[in-house]
Design a protein around this motif. Sequence first.
Motif, short mmCIF file in Angstrom:
data_model
loop_
_atom_site.label_atom_id
_atom_site.label_comp_id
_atom_site.label_asym_id
_atom_site.label_seq_id
_atom_site.Cartn_x
_atom_site.Cartn_y
_atom_site.Cartn_z
N UNK A 202 0.81 -1.21 0.00
CA UNK A 202 0.00 0.00 0.00
C UNK A 202 0.85 1.27 0.00
N UNK A 203 0.26 2.31 -0.54
CA UNK A 203 0.81 3.64 -0.43
C UNK A 203 1.90 3.98 -1.40
N UNK A 204 2.40 5.17 -1.23
CA UNK A 204 3.38 5.75 -2.14
C UNK A 204 4.69 4.97 -2.17
N UNK A 205 5.03 4.30 -1.05
CA UNK A 205 6.27 3.52 -1.01
C UNK A 205 5.98 2.02 -0.96
N UNK A 206 4.73 1.64 -1.16
CA UNK A 206 4.32 0.25 -1.34
C UNK A 206 4.84 -0.68 -0.24
N UNK A 207 4.47 -0.38 0.99
CA UNK A 207 4.81 -1.21 2.14
C UNK A 207 3.65 -2.18 2.38
N UNK A 208 3.98 -3.42 2.67
CA UNK A 208 2.93 -4.40 3.00
C UNK A 208 2.26 -3.98 4.32
N UNK A 209 0.96 -4.15 4.45
CA UNK A 209 0.28 -3.73 5.68
C UNK A 209 0.87 -4.33 6.95
N UNK A 210 1.25 -5.61 6.94
CA UNK A 210 1.85 -6.18 8.15
C UNK A 210 3.21 -5.58 8.45
N UNK A 211 3.95 -5.23 7.41
CA UNK A 211 5.23 -4.54 7.62
C UNK A 211 4.99 -3.15 8.17
N UNK A 212 3.99 -2.46 7.64
CA UNK A 212 3.64 -1.13 8.15
C UNK A 212 3.25 -1.20 9.62
N UNK A 213 2.48 -2.21 9.99
CA UNK A 213 2.09 -2.39 11.39
C UNK A 213 3.33 -2.62 12.26
N UNK A 214 4.26 -3.43 11.78
CA UNK A 214 5.51 -3.68 12.51
C UNK A 214 6.33 -2.40 12.65
N UNK A 215 6.42 -1.62 11.56
CA UNK A 215 7.18 -0.35 11.58
C UNK A 215 6.60 0.58 12.64
N UNK A 216 5.27 0.68 12.70
CA UNK A 216 4.62 1.58 13.65
C UNK A 216 4.95 1.24 15.09
N UNK A 217 5.29 -0.02 15.36
CA UNK A 217 5.65 -0.44 16.73
C UNK A 217 7.11 -0.18 17.05
N UNK A 218 7.91 0.15 16.04
CA UNK A 218 9.35 0.28 16.25
C UNK A 218 9.79 1.67 16.67
N UNK A 219 9.00 2.68 16.39
CA UNK A 219 9.40 4.06 16.65
C UNK A 219 8.16 4.89 16.92
N UNK A 220 8.35 6.14 17.31
CA UNK A 220 7.22 7.04 17.56
C UNK A 220 6.85 7.75 16.27
N UNK A 221 5.74 7.36 15.70
CA UNK A 221 5.26 7.96 14.47
C UNK A 221 4.03 8.83 14.72
N UNK A 222 3.84 9.22 15.96
CA UNK A 222 2.68 10.04 16.28
C UNK A 222 1.40 9.27 16.07
N UNK A 223 0.46 9.89 15.40
CA UNK A 223 -0.86 9.25 15.20
C UNK A 223 -1.00 8.61 13.82
N UNK A 224 0.10 8.35 13.12
CA UNK A 224 0.02 7.72 11.80
C UNK A 224 -0.50 6.30 11.95
N UNK A 225 -1.41 5.94 11.05
CA UNK A 225 -1.97 4.59 11.03
C UNK A 225 -1.58 3.89 9.72
N UNK A 226 -1.79 2.60 9.69
CA UNK A 226 -1.54 1.84 8.47
C UNK A 226 -2.41 2.37 7.34
N UNK A 227 -3.66 2.66 7.66
CA UNK A 227 -4.59 3.19 6.65
C UNK A 227 -4.06 4.50 6.06
N UNK A 228 -3.57 5.39 6.91
CA UNK A 228 -3.02 6.67 6.43
C UNK A 228 -1.78 6.45 5.57
N UNK A 229 -0.96 5.48 5.95
CA UNK A 229 0.25 5.19 5.16
C UNK A 229 -0.11 4.73 3.75
#
Length: 193
Positions: free
Chosen positions: A80-107
């Motif tokens: 998904x998205x402009x950089x084509x990250x898999x949703x499960x990878x995006x979910x994992x990324x969100x747990x690794x650092x502070x991304x504020x209120x960014x969600x997988x859907x927004x990505x």
Amino acid sequence: MSPKRTRPKRKRWFLALLLIVVALLFIRSEWLGKMVYPIQYREEIGMNADRYAMDPRLIAAVIRVESNFEPNAVSPKGAIGIMQVMPDTAQWILKQDDFGDITVKQAGERADAGIRLGAWYLKELLRQFDGDIVKSLAAYNAGPGKVKQWLREGAWDGREDTLTDIPYGETRRYVQKVLFYHKKYGELYDNWS
């Protein structure tokens, strides 16, 4: 009689115009190059390049190949998205650092969110592969586990001059395209700001 005279003039005019267009294509013109190889979302790319201490042209090259700057792109495999990250990878990324209120859907829908997660992930791959761009790009496409397996088993040695040894044709072409755009953007956008 006058129609015969205008034909040669039209032909000459058309030939002159054609020669000018061809000349422009062969002259290393920065403005023409930027028209052929534009970069959208330069501010967001630049911010994230600064945030993660990366070359903005590399991020732009990944975006160009992944989605051609389309913020809400979805691949046939579900990336998904402009950089084509898999949703499960995006979910994992969100747990690794502070991304504020960014969600997988927004990505998957917003350029700023997708670039932020994709740039973080690319930086993480560069960390895992000791800053090696070629291996990191292969991992961005095929997954870091698969690239580590190829390296471990000797299927590919990780070098740019042996890209033809990459077992996945899609990954091989992906790395070649990103490296092409990275080089092209380096030539055209040497001054990012």
